[in-house]
Each structure stands twice: as structure tokens, then as C-alpha cells.
Enzyme design. Structure first.
Site, mmCIF file in Angstrom:
data_model
loop_
_atom_site.group_PDB
_atom_site.id
_atom_site.type_symbol
_atom_site.label_atom_id
_atom_site.label_comp_id
_atom_site.label_asym_id
_atom_site.label_seq_id
_atom_site.Cartn_x
_atom_site.Cartn_y
_atom_site.Cartn_z
ATOM 1 N N ASN A 117 -22.769 33.282 3.543
ATOM 2 C CA ASN A 117 -21.409 32.100 3.225
ATOM 3 C C ASN A 117 -21.335 31.178 4.325
ATOM 4 O O ASN A 117 -20.917 31.717 5.474
ATOM 5 C CB ASN A 117 -20.399 33.220 3.120
ATOM 6 C CG ASN A 117 -19.124 32.345 2.690
ATOM 7 O OD1 ASN A 117 -18.965 31.308 2.700
ATOM 8 N ND2 ASN A 117 -17.835 33.275 2.903
ATOM 9 N N TRP A 118 -21.786 30.104 4.063
ATOM 10 C CA TRP A 118 -21.729 28.993 4.946
ATOM 11 C C TRP A 118 -20.252 28.573 5.514
ATOM 12 O O TRP A 118 -20.076 27.716 6.382
ATOM 13 C CB TRP A 118 -22.562 27.926 4.714
ATOM 14 C CG TRP A 118 -24.018 28.182 4.630
ATOM 15 C CD1 TRP A 118 -24.197 29.431 4.992
ATOM 16 C CD2 TRP A 118 -25.098 27.492 4.310
ATOM 17 N NE1 TRP A 118 -26.005 29.503 4.897
ATOM 18 C CE2 TRP A 118 -26.270 28.045 4.488
ATOM 19 C CE3 TRP A 118 -25.289 26.169 3.796
ATOM 20 C CZ2 TRP A 118 -27.663 27.415 4.272
ATOM 21 C CZ3 TRP A 118 -26.566 25.513 3.614
ATOM 22 C CH2 TRP A 118 -27.658 26.255 3.840
ATOM 23 N N LYS A 119 -19.232 28.905 4.524
ATOM 24 C CA LYS A 119 -17.948 28.463 4.487
ATOM 25 C C LYS A 119 -17.884 26.726 4.817
ATOM 26 O O LYS A 119 -18.681 26.336 4.107
ATOM 27 C CB LYS A 119 -17.210 29.160 5.835
ATOM 28 C CG LYS A 119 -17.303 30.594 5.509
ATOM 29 C CD LYS A 119 -16.615 31.573 6.468
ATOM 30 C CE LYS A 119 -16.802 33.057 6.418
ATOM 31 N NZ LYS A 119 -15.719 33.770 7.172
ATOM 32 N N HIS A 178 -12.424 35.692 -1.747
ATOM 33 C CA HIS A 178 -12.660 35.930 -0.385
ATOM 34 C C HIS A 178 -11.259 35.802 0.470
ATOM 35 O O HIS A 178 -10.355 35.125 0.041
ATOM 36 C CB HIS A 178 -13.458 34.404 0.205
ATOM 37 C CG HIS A 178 -14.150 34.828 1.657
ATOM 38 N ND1 HIS A 178 -13.118 34.730 2.501
ATOM 39 C CD2 HIS A 178 -14.961 35.358 2.175
ATOM 40 C CE1 HIS A 178 -13.769 35.051 3.946
ATOM 41 N NE2 HIS A 178 -15.168 35.236 3.647
ATOM 42 N N GLU A 198 -10.236 34.529 3.152
ATOM 43 C CA GLU A 198 -9.914 32.858 3.400
ATOM 44 C C GLU A 198 -9.152 32.275 2.062
ATOM 45 O O GLU A 198 -8.398 31.585 2.502
ATOM 46 C CB GLU A 198 -10.850 32.296 3.855
ATOM 47 C CG GLU A 198 -11.382 33.007 5.455
ATOM 48 C CD GLU A 198 -12.764 32.768 5.825
ATOM 49 O OE1 GLU A 198 -13.450 31.995 5.064
ATOM 50 O OE2 GLU A 198 -12.896 33.616 6.739
ATOM 51 N N GLU A 221 -14.916 43.456 2.773
ATOM 52 C CA GLU A 221 -14.669 42.386 4.169
ATOM 53 C C GLU A 221 -13.451 43.097 4.885
ATOM 54 O O GLU A 221 -12.395 42.099 4.559
ATOM 55 C CB GLU A 221 -15.035 41.150 3.918
ATOM 56 C CG GLU A 221 -16.267 40.658 3.164
ATOM 57 C CD GLU A 221 -16.601 39.174 3.381
ATOM 58 O OE1 GLU A 221 -17.613 38.915 3.923
ATOM 59 O OE2 GLU A 221 -15.768 38.349 3.061
ATOM 60 N N GLY A 246 -15.142 37.161 11.391
ATOM 61 C CA GLY A 246 -15.252 36.029 12.568
ATOM 62 C C GLY A 246 -14.865 36.599 13.914
ATOM 63 O O GLY A 246 -14.284 35.463 14.742
ATOM 64 N N SER A 259 -18.588 39.790 10.781
ATOM 65 C CA SER A 259 -19.403 39.881 12.198
ATOM 66 C C SER A 259 -20.543 40.481 11.959
ATOM 67 O O SER A 259 -21.153 41.269 13.098
ATOM 68 C CB SER A 259 -18.510 40.441 13.171
ATOM 69 O OG SER A 259 -17.289 39.916 13.384
ATOM 70 N N GLY A 318 -21.196 35.598 7.427
ATOM 71 C CA GLY A 318 -20.581 34.213 7.664
ATOM 72 C C GLY A 318 -21.536 33.653 8.909
ATOM 73 O O GLY A 318 -22.523 32.921 8.586
ATOM 74 N N GLY A 319 -20.678 33.542 9.923
ATOM 75 C CA GLY A 319 -21.281 33.022 11.256
ATOM 76 C C GLY A 319 -23.008 32.902 11.477
ATOM 77 O O GLY A 319 -23.486 32.068 11.511
HETATM 78 P P1 13P Z 1 -18.305 36.526 10.006
HETATM 79 O O1 13P Z 1 -19.624 36.866 9.379
HETATM 80 O O2 13P Z 1 -18.535 35.229 10.484
HETATM 81 O O3 13P Z 1 -17.585 37.380 10.196
HETATM 82 O O4 13P Z 1 -17.650 36.127 8.390
HETATM 83 C C1 13P Z 1 -18.025 37.283 7.244
HETATM 84 C C2 13P Z 1 -17.464 36.554 6.212
HETATM 85 O O5 13P Z 1 -16.246 36.182 5.837
HETATM 86 C C3 13P Z 1 -18.524 36.429 4.873
HETATM 87 O O6 13P Z 1 -18.053 36.162 3.834
#
Ligand code: 13P
Length: 245
Positions: free
Chosen positions: A6-8, A91, A93, A161, A167, A205, A226-227
Site C-alpha cells: 500500500n503505497w499510500k 483502511h 487512515e 492492521e 507507521g 510496520s 506500507g512504508g
Molecule cells: P506501515 O507498514 O507503514 O506500518 O503501514 C501499514 C499499512 O497501513 C498498510 O496498509
């Protein structure tokens, strides 16, 4: 196993192309199902870059509506039109930054299903809810509210999640992860038998350095990253860990 990046809201168009190209070129033979979820404006470019690879591409969100006066939204059918094959829904977010309710999440899951794309439904508790001993109840509630009651052969994946792990560099312990994933599996078997065997991803993470541990937890069928999905080496390290799990 299923590994999703997930590149956000990160990266330029050039960076998206370069990352997708590197992954398409370096994806090892025998890699698990791998999916990329770039920002919507980068979907076409990423689809072009991975066209000759087994990587599939999806959107980070979709509208609950098929079309109409919904400024800024992207419909599931529009994603399909581009060649996307999946969508992330619910998600944390989106739930936090856009106030998405369980009812909206359900409508988006339904829209994705009706468009014929795979849906990743995200669930997870906040730190406050975990500390209050409510983590499992919160997740059960999100599953019950977000998944249509009637399902048959629909491609829905669950991503657990925990909000406090996203993050932050904090990962759920293997015990906590196993407990939650076993609970989700049991809940699906009882309440949504069509999804009894679906993948349950862990997200929060996940990095190449901790992926072995994540994939050793019970009922963890992959990761929503994510990251660490923004650098090809890191993401490929997670894919390799999944292959060795
Ligand atoms: P991180 O891997 O950056 O913690 O993000 C996880 C995430 O929200 C994937 O959708």
C-alpha cells in the site's frame, strides 16, 4: 500467501514507474501473489510497468456509488476500466481522516464486489481499545459490519492492521497476532463461511527484518505493507520471507 504493498500518498509519477518496474523485473520465480496499491493518479503507469509480470494492481479506496456527483471520488468500475483487479477498503487512515463509518465501508465492499474486483477489507483496533481489553470485540464488530451477510465465491481478503502498529515501528507480538488471527479465522468460519479459507493479512510496520516472525504467527496469510513497500529491496525481502515461511 499474499503480499500487498500500500503505497499510500507517496511518490512522484517517475518514482512510481521506477518502483513498479524494479519489482516486475526482480520478482522471484515462485513468489506468492503480489499486489501493488499505488495512488490513483499513478495506476495507469504502474499497470503499464507490471503488464508482463504476475503482479496485480489495485486502488486504495473506491466510492460506494456507481457514478454521479461525488467530487474527488473514484468508482470501482473506473478502477476496473483501468485494469485494476483489487481495492483496499476500510483502511484505518480512511476511517480516521475521512470519518468513514462501518456502513460506508460495507457499501464500498459491496461496490468492489459488484465491480468484480478483489477487496481487501481492513480491520484493527486503536491502542486505547486494546488497552481497554476491547481489541477482539472491535475487530469482530468491524467484520460483522463491513462484510455483506450473503457471500459466495467473492474475492475478499481480510487485513488485520492494529492502528497503533501502522507507521510506528511497533509490531504486534507473535502471540497477540496469533490470537487475533485465530479469532478472525473462527469468526469467518462461523459467520461468513464463504470466506472460511480466505487470506488473513497482517499489516503494521512489517519490514524485511521482522517478516519471518510475522509469517510464523498462526493464520497469517501474508502482509499489507506500507512504508517498506516503497523501496524495492525492502519489499522484495518481505516477498522472499513469505516464500521461505
Ligand atoms: P506501515 O507498514 O507503514 O506500518 O503501514 C501499514 C499499512 O497501513 C498498510 O496498509
Amino acid at each position: 500467501m499474499f503480499i500487498a504493498g500500500n503505497w499510500k500518498m507517496n511518490g512522484t509519477l517517475d518514482q512510481a514507474r521506477a518502483l513498479a518496474r524494479a519489482l516486475a523485473e526482480q520478482l522471484p520465480a515462485g513468489a506468492p501473489t503480489t499486489a501493488l496499491f499505488p495512488p490513483a493518479p499513478h495506476l495507469t503507469a504502474v499497470l503499464e510497468e507490471v503488464a508482463d509480470s504476475p503482479i496485480f494492481v489495485g486502488g486504495q479506496d473506491c466510492s460506494p456509488h456507481p457514478d454521479g456527483a461525488h467530487t474527488g471520488d473514484v468508482s470501482a468500475a473506473m478502477l476496473v476500466d483501468l485494469g485494476a483487479r483489487g481495492v483496499i477498503v476500510g483502511h484505518s487512515e480512511r476511517r480516521t481522516n475521512h470519518g468513514e463509518t462501518d456502513a460506508q465501508v460495507l457499501a464500498k465492499v459491496t461496490a468492489g464486489m459488484q465491480a468484480g474486483i478483489g477487496v481487501i477489507l481492513c480491520v484493527g483496533e486503536t491502542l486505547e481499545q486494546r488497552e481497554a481489553g476491547q481489541a477482539e470485540a472491535v475487530v469482530r464488530g468491524q467484520l460483522a459490519a463491513g462484510l455483506p451477510e450473503t457471500l459466495s465465491g467473492d474475492a475478499i481478503t481480510i487485513a488485520y492492521e492494529p492502528v497503533w502498529a501502522i507507521g510506528t515501528g511497533k509490531v504486534a507480538t507473535r502471540d497477540d497476532m496469533s490470537t487475533m488471527h485465530r479469532m478472525i479465522r473462527a469468526w469467518l468460519r462461523e459467520h461468513r463461511p464463504a470466506l472460511a479459507e480466505t487470506f488473513i493479512l497482517y499489516g503494521g510496520s512489517v519490514k524485511a527484518a521482522n517478516a519471518d516472525d510475522v509469517f510464523a504467527a498462526d493464520e497469517v496469510g501474508g502482509a499489507l505493507v506500507g512504508g517498506a513497500s516503497l523501496k524495492s529491496d525492502d519489499f522484495l525481502g518481505i516477498i522472499t520471507a513469505a516464500m521461505n515461511a
